[in-house]
Design a protein around this motif. Structure first.
Motif, PDB file in Angstrom:
ATOM      1  N   HIS A 151      -9.090  21.832 -18.586  1.00  0.00           N
ATOM      2  CA  HIS A 151      -9.973  21.974 -17.401  1.00  0.00           C
ATOM      3  C   HIS A 151      -9.909  23.300 -16.677  1.00  0.00           C
ATOM      4  CE1 HIS A 151      -9.820  17.621 -18.151  1.00  0.00           C
ATOM      5  NE2 HIS A 151     -10.892  17.321 -17.139  1.00  0.00           N
TER       6      HIS A 151
ATOM      7  N   GLY B  32      -4.044  15.773 -12.446  1.00  0.00           N
ATOM      8  CA  GLY B  32      -4.747  16.965 -11.542  1.00  0.00           C
ATOM      9  C   GLY B  32      -3.761  16.640 -10.278  1.00  0.00           C
TER      10      GLY B  32
ATOM     11  N   LEU C  65     -11.702  16.700  -8.218  1.00  0.00           N
ATOM     12  CA  LEU C  65     -10.270  16.893  -8.830  1.00  0.00           C
ATOM     13  C   LEU C  65     -10.225  18.475  -9.003  1.00  0.00           C
ATOM     14  CD1 LEU C  65      -7.443  15.623  -9.610  1.00  0.00           C
ATOM     15  CD2 LEU C  65      -8.408  15.423 -11.702  1.00  0.00           C
ATOM     16  N   SER C  66     -11.081  19.213  -9.831  1.00  0.00           N
ATOM     17  CA  SER C  66     -10.917  20.446  -9.959  1.00  0.00           C
ATOM     18  C   SER C  66     -10.903  21.279  -8.810  1.00  0.00           C
ATOM     19  CB  SER C  66     -12.052  20.765 -10.735  1.00  0.00           C
ATOM     20  OG  SER C  66     -12.175  21.979 -11.271  1.00  0.00           O
TER      21      SER C  66
ATOM     22  N   VAL D  19      -7.389  21.047  -7.197  1.00  0.00           N
ATOM     23  CA  VAL D  19      -6.517  21.889  -8.098  1.00  0.00           C
ATOM     24  C   VAL D  19      -6.544  23.154  -7.704  1.00  0.00           C
ATOM     25  CG1 VAL D  19      -5.603  22.277 -10.352  1.00  0.00           C
ATOM     26  CG2 VAL D  19      -6.192  20.007  -9.609  1.00  0.00           C
TER      27      VAL D  19
END
Length: 527
Positions: free
Chosen positions: A26, A478, A505-506, A509
């Motif tokens: 990711h 995450g 979520l990305s 993070v």
């Protein structure tokens, strides 16, 4: 990369592997290099221990106890004693495999004392799983002195080799667990006692000290033929014997009557001025004062009991303990029933009052945690027979259902959709609760987000648990990153997170890697 159901968190080493895989998939982008994760201190998993000389053991007693706490309720003192004994033993094994064995080390074999159903076997099995060593369980009652009638004690050592996939070296630091050891006590005051009990103790004593056990039983013709075939095909001969020096032996039993022997000794020793101000009342309190002389009087050979220096008392379970086992243990029986109903696309939700009633009924059985299975089988017998053939997709286990399952079943069948949406909404909250228990992160679903999940599950005829697990499959990894970088452990799940979980979520993070100055200039919007 994930489990669709919350059957329990992965082991620390497995989590590190999955976390690294998550980041690699990711976040290997222009944002910067992939962050490195500390993996030192985590021993190799059972699958990676192909070479015994690479055996790694870096656990501390608190690590083992924390692992056991996930599966076994109560027994705090027993967990502490076991954790220390296991650490001492396997640190010595590691040094021995490295060629630095201490000549003065005395093996800390263990004797577990406690009634049935308190978690004695479960404790040892889970500890063996964590350490990654082969584990064999046997009942002392199946052995005889000669082996002609009944089993041969050496068969347990050979079973370790089988469970170690033929790796004799790895088998030589496994764990042998023998239950019902009290049944081979050769008590003189018990009529009809099997006279071979004393002989079985002698045979076990040889194993617990140090001896060489033939890898193939002389009576095992198939094994002898297999050994010859292996030699013919591979051109090398398998080890002919197994050394028991580093095999850890753990025995257990209920020891009915031992408390009377201890109580008599204590009473004789506390006459007159030496009398106790607060006399011992329960069997658990009395057993905690056991001494070697008590086991000898119970019927054990002095040499045999002397090879079991670590004595652990497991306490009886009350209704509150049984309730906590149902609600919090990762080995709870309710997980099995959830899976059983899920096989028919039926979701079951256990309410606290329903669990409490099951615990109360199990307490009346007086068989410890085993009573939970007895009660559940009786409660769900008709329900498991009828519901798979109906249109019912969700139901709640309440106190009323446990008290009168037949009457409540008729109510469910009369109007199967009456509370379906209510139950589905409660399942979203249950997902968040289990997520927190397994991963230490708090998920707070907004009402709109929960309604969105419920509507989607009902429209598609899908399990709410499966939908949540699939939708938020990477959140444990995450959010672990976010927590490591920012210390934050509470996250709000809104409709955006439900619709585009990977993107949200990305963003979280990436934002967690900002410097304090960058974070102040552009704070994270949604956690």
């Amino acid at each position: 990369m994930h489990n669709s159901n919350f059957d329990g968190p992965p082991s620390p080493e497995e989590f590190q592997r999955q976390l690294s895989e998550f980041v690699r998939h990711h976040f290997q982008t222009a944002r910067g290099p992939t962050p490195a994760f500390e993996t030192s201190g985590a021993p190799e998993s059972k699958e990676t221990q192909a070479q015994p000389e690479h055996f790694a053991f870096d656990y501390k007693p608190r690590d083992i106890k924390a692992h056991l706490d996930r599966f076994v309720i109560k027994q705090a003192e027993a967990k502490k004693v076991l954790s220390v004994a296991l650490c001492d033993h396997y640190h010595h094994v590691r040094l021995a495999l490295e060629g630095r064995e201490s000549p003065n080390y005395a093996k800390q074999n263990v004797i577990l004392i406690g009634p049935t159903g308190v978690g004695k076997t479960f404790l040892i099995r889970r500890a063996a799983d964590l350490i990654g060593v082969p584990f064999v369980k046997a009942d002392a009652t199946k052995f005889s002195e000669t082996g002609y009638v009944g089993g041969d004690v050496e068969d347990m050592v050979r079973d370790l080799v089988r469970l170690a996939d033929g790796d004799v070296t790895r088998a030589q630091y496994g764990i042998i667990y023998i239950d019902e050891i009290d049944k081979i006590a050769a008590a003189n005051n018990v009529s009809g006692r099997d006279v071979s009990g004393r002989g079985v103790q002698t045979n076990l004593l040889k194993l617990m000290e140090e001896t060489e056990v033939p890898a193939r039983s002389p009576n095992d013709i198939a094994g002898q033929i297999q050994a010859m075939m292996d030699f013919t095909q591979r051109g090398r001969k398998a080890p002919s014997t197994i050394n028991t020096k580093h095999i850890l032996f753990i025995v257990s039993g209920a020891f009915g009557g031992l408390e009377k022997i201890i109580h008599q000794r204590l009473r004789e020793a506390t006459i007159g001025f030496a009398a106790r101000e607060q006399p011992l009342e329960t069997a658990d309190e009395i057993l905690a004062h056991s001494q070697t002389r008590d086991f000898i009087e119970f019927g054990f050979e002095p040499e045999f009991i002397g090879r079991l220096p670590v004595r652990v008392v497991c306490h009886s379970l009350n209704v509150d303990d049984l309730f906590l086992i149902l609600k919090n243990s990762e080995g709870s029986i309710i997980r099995q029933y959830e899976q059983d109903f899920a096989a028919y696309n039926i979701e079951v939700l256990f309410s606290d009052d329903g669990l409490r009633k099951i615990a109360e009924r199990a307490g009346d059985e007086r068989t410890g945690a085993r009573g939970l299975m007895t009660v559940c089988e009786r409660v769900f017998r008709d329900i498991k027979f009828e519901l798979p053939s109906t249109k019912v997709k969700r139901f709640v286990v309440t106190r009323e259902l446990v008290e009168d399952p037949v009457a409540e079943l008729q109510k469910i069948l009369a109007d199967p959709r009456q509370e379906e949406r209510i139950v589905a909404r409660q399942l979203v909250d249950e997902f968040a609760r289990r997520f927190q228990e397994c991963h230490g992160m708090i998920l707070k679903f907004t009402d709109a987000a929960a309604d969105m999940l419920v509507n989607e599950a009902l429209d598609k005829g899908q399990s709410v648990r499966d939908l949540c697990a699939k939708r938020f499959k990477d959140f444990q990894f995450g959010l672990k990153l976010v927590a490591q970088n920012s210390g934050q452990k509470e996250f709000v799940i809104d409709t955006d997170a439900v619709q585009a979980p990977d993107k949200i979520l990305s963003d979280w993070v990436v934002a967690s890697y900002r410097t304090p100055e960058q974070a102040a200039a552009q704070p994270i919007q949604n956690p």
